[in-house]
Scaffold this motif. Sequence first.
Motif, PDB file in Angstrom:
ATOM      1  N   ALA A  25       0.820  -1.212   0.000  1.00  0.00           N
ATOM      2  CA  ALA A  25       0.000   0.000   0.000  1.00  0.00           C
ATOM      3  C   ALA A  25       0.853   1.261   0.000  1.00  0.00           C
ATOM      4  N   GLN A  26       2.134   1.186   0.405  1.00  0.00           N
ATOM      5  CA  GLN A  26       2.997   2.364   0.398  1.00  0.00           C
ATOM      6  C   GLN A  26       3.189   2.892  -1.013  1.00  0.00           C
ATOM      7  N   GLN A  27       3.014   2.060  -2.023  1.00  0.00           N
ATOM      8  CA  GLN A  27       3.172   2.468  -3.409  1.00  0.00           C
ATOM      9  C   GLN A  27       1.867   3.015  -3.984  1.00  0.00           C
ATOM     10  N   LEU A  28       0.795   2.994  -3.215  1.00  0.00           N
ATOM     11  CA  LEU A  28      -0.509   3.405  -3.695  1.00  0.00           C
ATOM     12  C   LEU A  28      -0.955   4.712  -3.038  1.00  0.00           C
ATOM     13  N   PHE A  29      -1.811   5.448  -3.738  1.00  0.00           N
ATOM     14  CA  PHE A  29      -2.406   6.669  -3.217  1.00  0.00           C
ATOM     15  C   PHE A  29      -3.858   6.402  -2.873  1.00  0.00           C
ATOM     16  N   ARG A  30      -4.313   6.934  -1.740  1.00  0.00           N
ATOM     17  CA  ARG A  30      -5.742   6.858  -1.441  1.00  0.00           C
ATOM     18  C   ARG A  30      -6.421   7.923  -2.286  1.00  0.00           C
ATOM     19  N   VAL A  31      -7.368   7.490  -3.128  1.00  0.00           N
ATOM     20  CA  VAL A  31      -8.000   8.408  -4.067  1.00  0.00           C
ATOM     21  C   VAL A  31      -9.469   8.654  -3.777  1.00  0.00           C
ATOM     22  N   GLY A  32     -10.030   7.969  -2.771  1.00  0.00           N
ATOM     23  CA  GLY A  32     -11.432   8.200  -2.438  1.00  0.00           C
ATOM     24  C   GLY A  32     -12.063   7.014  -1.757  1.00  0.00           C
ATOM     25  N   GLY A  33     -13.398   7.000  -1.771  1.00  0.00           N
ATOM     26  CA  GLY A  33     -14.154   5.929  -1.143  1.00  0.00           C
ATOM     27  C   GLY A  33     -15.268   5.449  -2.047  1.00  0.00           C
ATOM     28  N   LEU A  34     -15.566   4.175  -1.986  1.00  0.00           N
ATOM     29  CA  LEU A  34     -16.633   3.556  -2.773  1.00  0.00           C
ATOM     30  C   LEU A  34     -17.681   3.019  -1.809  1.00  0.00           C
ATOM     31  N   THR A  35     -18.923   3.498  -1.955  1.00  0.00           N
ATOM     32  CA  THR A  35     -20.030   3.040  -1.120  1.00  0.00           C
ATOM     33  C   THR A  35     -21.043   2.342  -2.016  1.00  0.00           C
ATOM     34  N   CYS A  36     -21.409   1.116  -1.648  1.00  0.00           N
ATOM     35  CA  CYS A  36     -22.365   0.339  -2.437  1.00  0.00           C
ATOM     36  C   CYS A  36     -23.547  -0.077  -1.569  1.00  0.00           C
ATOM     37  N   SER A  37     -24.739   0.099  -2.111  1.00  0.00           N
ATOM     38  CA  SER A  37     -25.969  -0.341  -1.445  1.00  0.00           C
ATOM     39  C   SER A  37     -26.423  -1.643  -2.089  1.00  0.00           C
ATOM     40  N   THR A  38     -26.700  -2.631  -1.258  1.00  0.00           N
ATOM     41  CA  THR A  38     -27.100  -3.939  -1.757  1.00  0.00           C
ATOM     42  C   THR A  38     -28.569  -4.195  -1.455  1.00  0.00           C
ATOM     43  N   GLY A  39     -29.149  -5.029  -2.268  1.00  0.00           N
ATOM     44  CA  GLY A  39     -30.527  -5.442  -2.057  1.00  0.00           C
ATOM     45  C   GLY A  39     -30.571  -6.717  -1.237  1.00  0.00           C
ATOM     46  N   PRO A  40     -31.755  -7.297  -1.106  1.00  0.00           N
ATOM     47  CA  PRO A  40     -31.899  -8.551  -0.365  1.00  0.00           C
ATOM     48  C   PRO A  40     -31.062  -9.658  -1.002  1.00  0.00           C
ATOM     49  N   ARG A  41     -30.652 -10.614  -0.166  1.00  0.00           N
ATOM     50  CA  ARG A  41     -29.834 -11.720  -0.666  1.00  0.00           C
ATOM     51  C   ARG A  41     -30.263 -13.010   0.004  1.00  0.00           C
ATOM     52  N   VAL A  42     -30.284 -14.076  -0.779  1.00  0.00           N
ATOM     53  CA  VAL A  42     -30.542 -15.412  -0.255  1.00  0.00           C
ATOM     54  C   VAL A  42     -29.300 -16.237  -0.540  1.00  0.00           C
ATOM     55  N   GLY A  43     -28.661 -16.749   0.528  1.00  0.00           N
ATOM     56  CA  GLY A  43     -27.505 -17.616   0.363  1.00  0.00           C
ATOM     57  C   GLY A  43     -27.966 -18.981  -0.104  1.00  0.00           C
ATOM     58  N   LEU A  44     -27.316 -19.508  -1.126  1.00  0.00           N
ATOM     59  CA  LEU A  44     -27.718 -20.781  -1.718  1.00  0.00           C
ATOM     60  C   LEU A  44     -26.740 -21.894  -1.374  1.00  0.00           C
ATOM     61  N   VAL A  45     -26.205 -21.905  -0.191  1.00  0.00           N
ATOM     62  CA  VAL A  45     -25.247 -22.867   0.334  1.00  0.00           C
ATOM     63  C   VAL A  45     -23.904 -22.793  -0.393  1.00  0.00           C
ATOM     64  N   LEU A  46     -23.894 -22.863  -1.699  1.00  0.00           N
ATOM     65  CA  LEU A  46     -22.637 -22.836  -2.441  1.00  0.00           C
ATOM     66  C   LEU A  46     -22.321 -21.468  -3.022  1.00  0.00           C
ATOM     67  N   GLY A  47     -23.153 -20.473  -2.771  1.00  0.00           N
ATOM     68  CA  GLY A  47     -22.852 -19.157  -3.291  1.00  0.00           C
ATOM     69  C   GLY A  47     -24.065 -18.252  -3.343  1.00  0.00           C
ATOM     70  N   SER A  48     -23.824 -17.010  -3.787  1.00  0.00           N
ATOM     71  CA  SER A  48     -24.899 -16.038  -3.912  1.00  0.00           C
ATOM     72  C   SER A  48     -24.513 -14.987  -4.942  1.00  0.00           C
ATOM     73  N   ARG A  49     -25.496 -14.182  -5.310  1.00  0.00           N
ATOM     74  CA  ARG A  49     -25.297 -13.102  -6.278  1.00  0.00           C
ATOM     75  C   ARG A  49     -26.128 -11.917  -5.810  1.00  0.00           C
ATOM     76  N   GLN A  50     -25.528 -10.716  -5.835  1.00  0.00           N
ATOM     77  CA  GLN A  50     -26.221  -9.516  -5.400  1.00  0.00           C
ATOM     78  C   GLN A  50     -25.947  -8.370  -6.350  1.00  0.00           C
TER      79      GLN A  50
END
Length: 157
Positions: A25-50
């Motif tokens: 991270a010393q070689q990287l610059f902090r350039v901002g923040g990313l905020t994501c809003s997610t909808g409802p999710r159902v876990g399907l034991v082996l994975g999920s998609r949102q």
Amino acid sequence: MFSIRLLTVVCAFLIPQMLSAPAHAQQLFRVGGLTCSTGPRVGLVLGSRQEMQCVFLSSVAARQYNYRGTIRRVGLDVGVTRGGTLFWGVFARNSNIGRGTLRGSYVGASGNVALGLGLGANVLVGGSRRTITLQPLSVEGQIGLNLALGISNLVLR
């Protein structure tokens, strides 16, 4: 009880990996923040998609860029959540960030647990030509009953 122990073991493995990130991270610059809003999710034991709606707020140019995203998890994912919010600090090799710079695919490990109110962590690297790093540990807040551990793929468009 077993799932809590499993989560503890996975976190014990991931934390040393995340602590080794500051050398890179010393070689990287902090350039901002990313905020994501997610909808409802159902876990399907082996994975999920949102599906997600995301906003990147540049700390360099004081601009805001909107993205649509999809996060897929493969691994143990059991339960139901009402949705939530994910936040990442965004790091790049230079401070030249514009519209569409964050587009691309990010891959890494993730885990979250919710019993009513829940928290999660996502370690993701990728973006355009793998030049963007989403802060090694995101903050994820959600409401529901869920346990998820595995590999995540986030695509921002």
